[in-house]
Design a protein around this motif. Structure first.
Motif, PDB file in Angstrom:
ATOM      1  N   ILE A  11       0.182   3.735   0.998  1.00  0.00           N
ATOM      2  CA  ILE A  11       0.329   4.681   2.190  1.00  0.00           C
ATOM      3  C   ILE A  11       1.000   3.690   3.348  1.00  0.00           C
ATOM      4  N   GLY A  12       1.491   2.610   3.266  1.00  0.00           N
ATOM      5  CA  GLY A  12       2.486   1.756   3.943  1.00  0.00           C
ATOM      6  C   GLY A  12       1.772   0.918   4.763  1.00  0.00           C
ATOM      7  N   LYS A  13       0.417   0.590   4.666  1.00  0.00           N
ATOM      8  CA  LYS A  13      -0.323  -0.287   5.273  1.00  0.00           C
ATOM      9  C   LYS A  13      -0.374  -1.813   4.707  1.00  0.00           C
ATOM     10  N   ASP A  14      -0.061  -2.741   5.697  1.00  0.00           N
ATOM     11  CA  ASP A  14       0.060  -4.068   5.424  1.00  0.00           C
ATOM     12  C   ASP A  14      -1.348  -4.728   4.752  1.00  0.00           C
ATOM     13  N   ILE A  15      -1.404  -5.123   3.395  1.00  0.00           N
ATOM     14  CA  ILE A  15      -2.527  -5.552   2.881  1.00  0.00           C
ATOM     15  C   ILE A  15      -3.367  -6.538   3.734  1.00  0.00           C
ATOM     16  N   LYS A  16      -2.483  -7.572   4.381  1.00  0.00           N
ATOM     17  CA  LYS A  16      -2.964  -8.377   5.198  1.00  0.00           C
ATOM     18  C   LYS A  16      -4.091  -7.939   6.075  1.00  0.00           C
ATOM     19  N   VAL A  17      -3.415  -6.774   6.925  1.00  0.00           N
ATOM     20  CA  VAL A  17      -4.399  -6.190   7.698  1.00  0.00           C
ATOM     21  C   VAL A  17      -5.823  -6.093   7.453  1.00  0.00           C
ATOM     22  N   ILE A  18      -5.599  -5.221   6.168  1.00  0.00           N
ATOM     23  CA  ILE A  18      -7.041  -5.182   5.497  1.00  0.00           C
ATOM     24  C   ILE A  18      -7.651  -6.291   5.049  1.00  0.00           C
ATOM     25  N   GLU A  19      -7.245  -7.009   4.805  1.00  0.00           N
ATOM     26  CA  GLU A  19      -7.988  -8.443   4.402  1.00  0.00           C
ATOM     27  C   GLU A  19      -8.394  -9.181   5.733  1.00  0.00           C
ATOM     28  N   ASN A  20      -7.918  -8.961   6.677  1.00  0.00           N
ATOM     29  CA  ASN A  20      -8.340  -9.428   8.232  1.00  0.00           C
ATOM     30  C   ASN A  20      -9.243  -8.684   8.451  1.00  0.00           C
ATOM     31  N   VAL A  21      -9.482  -7.289   8.323  1.00  0.00           N
ATOM     32  CA  VAL A  21     -10.425  -6.492   8.827  1.00  0.00           C
ATOM     33  C   VAL A  21     -11.770  -6.805   8.035  1.00  0.00           C
ATOM     34  N   LEU A  22     -11.552  -6.993   6.898  1.00  0.00           N
ATOM     35  CA  LEU A  22     -12.816  -7.211   5.885  1.00  0.00           C
ATOM     36  C   LEU A  22     -13.107  -8.743   5.669  1.00  0.00           C
TER      37      LEU A  22
END
Length: 271
Positions: free
Chosen positions: A256-267
């Protein structure tokens, strides 16, 4: 994936470095399907001797041995909402209008959609979804409509089937973890206004989207996204015997166009 060839028998085994229960059932099913199709296409390539078939063979090789556009069994199937969303991303609004017209959509219906849906991505998806839902169209109907409307070429369907798989080889053990409520609480706000896209990329259909939106009394976007993630884990995965993992979430977020790095940082604090 271990491959053992013994005369006319090919044995494929999936293994996991830690525990075989961590092997996802849907991943195994996908591999079986891909291998079966690929082997069938390889066999066909060896038995084709007619010179007139040389050009189709060359096209198959460019696209891949398992090209779905020439697979009759594939073409008989009806696309899911996930297929339609990915297909809608391949075309401009004008191209989608032409395709919808050749799939049987009345111009007045298109005009009403165009007037009420502002986001191009959502408009394209909704138009294609209505075409398929109203008359149970198949991939073959879509292929013929693509050819008739002269937009790009039928091999856009190949992109739809392949998707855009992520490489989880780096620290795969963390992506195999089952998502918790805490994970969902952290991730829901980052979905933003991509709620429907996330739901579809997680494998659920449009009717599930309608049910979730109907149940939500307040216009709370973060809560809507949280409800979608919870519905996916507790209902969809259970119904389809899928082991939910952060791997599914990461792939859906990327799609959906989200940077996977952002997800890694969140988690990051959970790992």
């Amino acid at each position: 994936m271990l491959v053992n060839c013994d005369d006319e028998i090919i044995i494929i085994r999936l293994v996991h470095a830690e525990n075989r229960t961590l092997i996802m059932r849907d991943l195994a099913s996908s591999i079986i399907e891909c291998l079966a199709v690929a082997l069938e296409k390889i066999s066909q390539l060896y038995v084709r001797t007619n010179a007139q078939e040389l050009m189709p063979v060359q096209e198959d090789i460019k696209c891949g041995l398992a090209c779905p556009v020439i697979d009759n069994e594939f073409l008989k199937q009806s696309p899911t909402d996930l297929h339609l969303r990915r297909l809608s991303l391949q075309y401009s609004i004008n191209e989608t209008r032409k395709l919808a017209n050749h799939l049987g959509m009345e111009y007045s219906t298109w005009e009403r959609l165009h007037e009420t849906i502002e986001e191009p991505e959502r408009l394209n998806f909704e138009a294609l979804r209505r075409c398929i839902e109203s008359s149970h169209k198949t991939f073959d109907d879509i292929r013929k409509a693509i050819e008739a409307s002269s937009i790009q070429n039928p091999h856009t369907l190949c992109k739809v089937m392949r998707g855009n798989p992520m490489n989880f080889d780096h620290e795969p053990e963390k992506w195999d973890l089952e998502p918790t409520e805490e994970h969902f609480d952290r991730l829901a706000p980052f979905v933003g206004n991509n709620s429907l896209a996330l739901l579809v990329e997680l494998g659920m259909d449009f009717h599930t989207w309608e049910d979730i939106r109907y149940r939500q009394m307040k216009r709370d976007l973060a809560k809507l996204n949280l409800d979608i993630l919870q519905e996916w884990k507790t209902t969809f995965c259970t119904k389809h015997n899928i082991r939910p993992s952060l791997r599914h979430i990461g792939q859906a977020f990327q799609n959906i166009g989200k940077d996977i790095k952002v997800i890694e940082n969140v988690l990051n604090s959970f790992f």
